[in-house]
Motif scaffolding. Structure first.
Motif, PDB file in Angstrom:
ATOM      1  N   HIS A 119     -80.881  -7.738   0.914  1.00  0.00           N
ATOM      2  CA  HIS A 119     -79.964  -8.006  -0.193  1.00  0.00           C
ATOM      3  C   HIS A 119     -78.505  -7.914   0.209  1.00  0.00           C
ATOM      4  O   HIS A 119     -77.624  -8.263  -0.593  1.00  0.00           O
ATOM      5  N   GLU A 120     -78.198  -7.440   1.404  1.00  0.00           N
ATOM      6  CA  GLU A 120     -76.802  -7.178   1.783  1.00  0.00           C
ATOM      7  C   GLU A 120     -75.964  -8.453   1.757  1.00  0.00           C
ATOM      8  O   GLU A 120     -76.451  -9.534   2.088  1.00  0.00           O
ATOM      9  N   THR A 121     -74.701  -8.292   1.414  1.00  0.00           N
ATOM     10  CA  THR A 121     -73.809  -9.453   1.301  1.00  0.00           C
ATOM     11  C   THR A 121     -72.668  -9.399   2.304  1.00  0.00           C
ATOM     12  O   THR A 121     -71.675 -10.106   2.161  1.00  0.00           O
ATOM     13  N   GLY A 122     -72.811  -8.574   3.320  1.00  0.00           N
ATOM     14  CA  GLY A 122     -71.779  -8.481   4.344  1.00  0.00           C
ATOM     15  C   GLY A 122     -72.367  -8.086   5.672  1.00  0.00           C
ATOM     16  O   GLY A 122     -73.475  -7.555   5.753  1.00  0.00           O
ATOM     17  N   GLN A 123     -71.605  -8.369   6.743  1.00  0.00           N
ATOM     18  CA  GLN A 123     -71.992  -7.967   8.092  1.00  0.00           C
ATOM     19  C   GLN A 123     -70.837  -7.156   8.674  1.00  0.00           C
ATOM     20  O   GLN A 123     -69.715  -7.655   8.806  1.00  0.00           O
ATOM     21  N   GLU A 124     -71.121  -5.892   9.002  1.00  0.00           N
ATOM     22  CA  GLU A 124     -70.064  -4.987   9.450  1.00  0.00           C
ATOM     23  C   GLU A 124     -69.904  -5.046  10.968  1.00  0.00           C
ATOM     24  O   GLU A 124     -70.831  -4.718  11.717  1.00  0.00           O
ATOM     25  N   ILE A 125     -68.705  -5.431  11.408  1.00  0.00           N
ATOM     26  CA  ILE A 125     -68.395  -5.557  12.830  1.00  0.00           C
ATOM     27  C   ILE A 125     -67.054  -4.877  13.085  1.00  0.00           C
ATOM     28  O   ILE A 125     -66.033  -5.265  12.501  1.00  0.00           O
ATOM     29  N   ASN A 126     -67.064  -3.854  13.922  1.00  0.00           N
ATOM     30  CA  ASN A 126     -65.830  -3.138  14.274  1.00  0.00           C
ATOM     31  C   ASN A 126     -65.043  -2.682  13.042  1.00  0.00           C
ATOM     32  O   ASN A 126     -63.822  -2.842  12.970  1.00  0.00           O
TER      33      ASN A 126
END
Length: 502
Positions: free
Chosen positions: A471-478
């Protein structure tokens, strides 16, 4: 919400009260609670807790300037110069009593609610949604609190974004108070091991505590599986009036054995609630009979595929029965339920099955792919990554279980967070290459490109499975969260491919 004198709260928490040095009678009443200095409002109690990197008392000046009426802290925090002369509640373990304090401030809201808490490695979200549906079918006004979303007033009520599976204690008690004021009667709630270990649910009264299963996860936080289990088991320490335990794994059987009066659930063995005559339609819809303690079978239809979802449905039915909702009534509402990011089917005109699922631990990935294997005549094409700054030990295992169960495994990035994405992929690949596998192995770091590659190879009768983020709506990078939604990306890839290869 009500206003209480700091001394009253200190007594309720078993904390030492230190009145203001200038004028002991000048203490102001407390009308709210927070552990974030930047969010303090006039009249709040600021919880200055010790942390791994900093002590909350280091931010007390900010909290006091915003109008904090008093501070809850430990002896170390109380010794900070910034807190000299400030009304203090001092406790050796302030986090352990924060929930109790917050519950007092917000009027003990769970005394007016039937809270059903669900813990376990997998299935919490699905069970919580099944509970919400069943409660509504039974004429109740349910609230929902969990990983995907929080709903204040029933399935059609106000939805709020979720940050933690279980909010911090002050936020949780404030949310319960809001629900009670809105007319909510029952709350279906996911309870994480972090919440239990860190005292977030202290001060919460549970009508039912339920356990689904346990497998490797969160070993970056817990010392080992036994420690992880003991954290989950805290929900069964007497804080709930009723207990429901799925005994399909050894952990559930261990928990049931030490929980007097626990109602047991099983899809395969002997238990108070059992599943019989399980059948699966070509589209994955399941039909089975739920047999309760009285032996009168209840027919159940589920759009959610997989044997584990039969177990989830049984857990939900047993919980609902404990709070007075008849299983037959609840089961009628189960038939049309879908859960965002949990075995979620994506339809964009393609001649193959497309699934998005939150599976992000080895046992969940294995259960997901085993369920689809029984349903799909063609190949399983799997897109999978592992999150950064989390349990690194599960990465090769994830690669192994996925490779052993798929004709194509595309190893990609999940939420790398502060880690080097290539290093995470390398660990997954090592596990995949060590395991005899059915088909091909690709490594494509860009998640969008990885999804497109799997779709481009799909043929009629296959299944493309995008797992890990659900369900996540984002991708966390740095430290930066970039917009990303697996469902949207899968739809876009299918459309771009003209509905898939033939």
């Amino acid at each position: 919400m009500r206003s209480l004198e700091p001394a009253v709260l200190a007594a309720a928490a078993g904390a030492e009260f230190r009145p203001p040095s200038a004028d002991p009678a000048s203490s102001r009443p407390v009308s709210g609670v927070t552990l974030r200095a930047a969010e303090v409002r006039p009249g709040d109690l600021f919880a200055a807790l010790p942390g791994a990197r900093a002590h909350g008392a280091d931010f007390a000046t900010l909290a006091l300037s915003a109008g904090a009426a008093a501070v809850l802290t430990d002896p170390d925090g109380a010794a900070r110069p910034a807190l000299a002369g400030v009304p203090l509640l001092v406790h050796p373990h302030p986090r352990d009593v924060l929930g109790t304090v917050a519950a007092h401030v917000y009027g003990d809201p769970t005394a007016r609610l039937d809270v059903i808490g669900v813990t376990g490695t997998s299935g919490k979200t699905t069970v919580a949604h099944l509970l919400e549906a069943g409660l509504a079918a039974g004429g109740r006004t349910p609230g929902l609190l969990g990983t995907v979303q929080t709903r204040v007033h029933g399935p059609d009520g106000e939805s709020l974004p979720s940050t933690f599976t279980t909010p911090e204690a002050p936020d949780l008690q404030a949310l319960f108070a809001r629900m009670a004021e809105a007319g909510v009667t029952d709350v279906a709630m996911e309870v994480s091991s972090h919440a239990l270990a860190l005292g977030r649910v202290a001060g919460t009264r549970f009508a039912v505590g339920a356990f689904t299963n346990l497998s490797q996860d969160h070993l970056d936080f817990h010392a080992d599986l036994d420690d992880y289990f003991e954290a989950k088991a805290r929900l069964f320490d007497g804080r709930a009036r009723h207990h429901v335990v799925c005994v399909d794994d050894e952990w559930g059987r261990r928990l049931a054995a030490r929980t007097p009066g626990a109602v047991t659930v099983s899809t395969t063995g002997v238990a108070d609630w059992r599943a019989v005559d399980v059948e699966t339609d070509p589209d994955g819809t399941q039909h089975f009979g739920a047999v309760p303690p009285d032996g009168v079978m209840v027919p159940v239809r589920l759009r959610l595929p997989g044997a584990f979802n039969v177990g989830n449905a049984l857990v939900a039915l047993a919980c609902l029965d404990a709070v007075g909702v008849p299983a037959a009534v609840a089961a009628e509402r189960f038939a049309e339920l879908t859960v965002p990011g949990r075995m979620q089917r994506v339809e964009a005109g393609q001649p193959f099955l497309a699934i998005v699922d939150y599976a992000h631990k080895p046992a969940a990935v294995a259960a997901l792919l085993d369920a689809l294997r029984r349903q799909v005549e063609g190949r399983l094409l799997v897109v999978l990554g592992c999150g950064g700054d989390r349990d690194a030990g599960k990465r090769p295992v994830m690669g192994s279980v996925a490779a052993a169960r798929s004709e194509l495994l595309v190893i990609t990035d999940d939420n790398p967070r502060s880690e080097e994405p290539a290093a995470i992929r390398k660990a997954m690949r090592a596990g995949a290459e060590a395991e005899p596998r059915r088909g091909d192995l690709l490594e494509i770091g860009d998640r969008r490109a990885a999804i497109a590659a799997a779709v481009a190879m799909a043929k009629p009768g296959d299944a493309v499975v995008v797992a890990g983020k659900g369900h996540e709506t984002g991708q966390e990078i740095n430290g930066v969260k970039h917009p990303f939604n697996d469902v949207d990306e899968l739809v876009a890839a299918i459309v771009a491919a003209g509905g898939g290869a033939s």
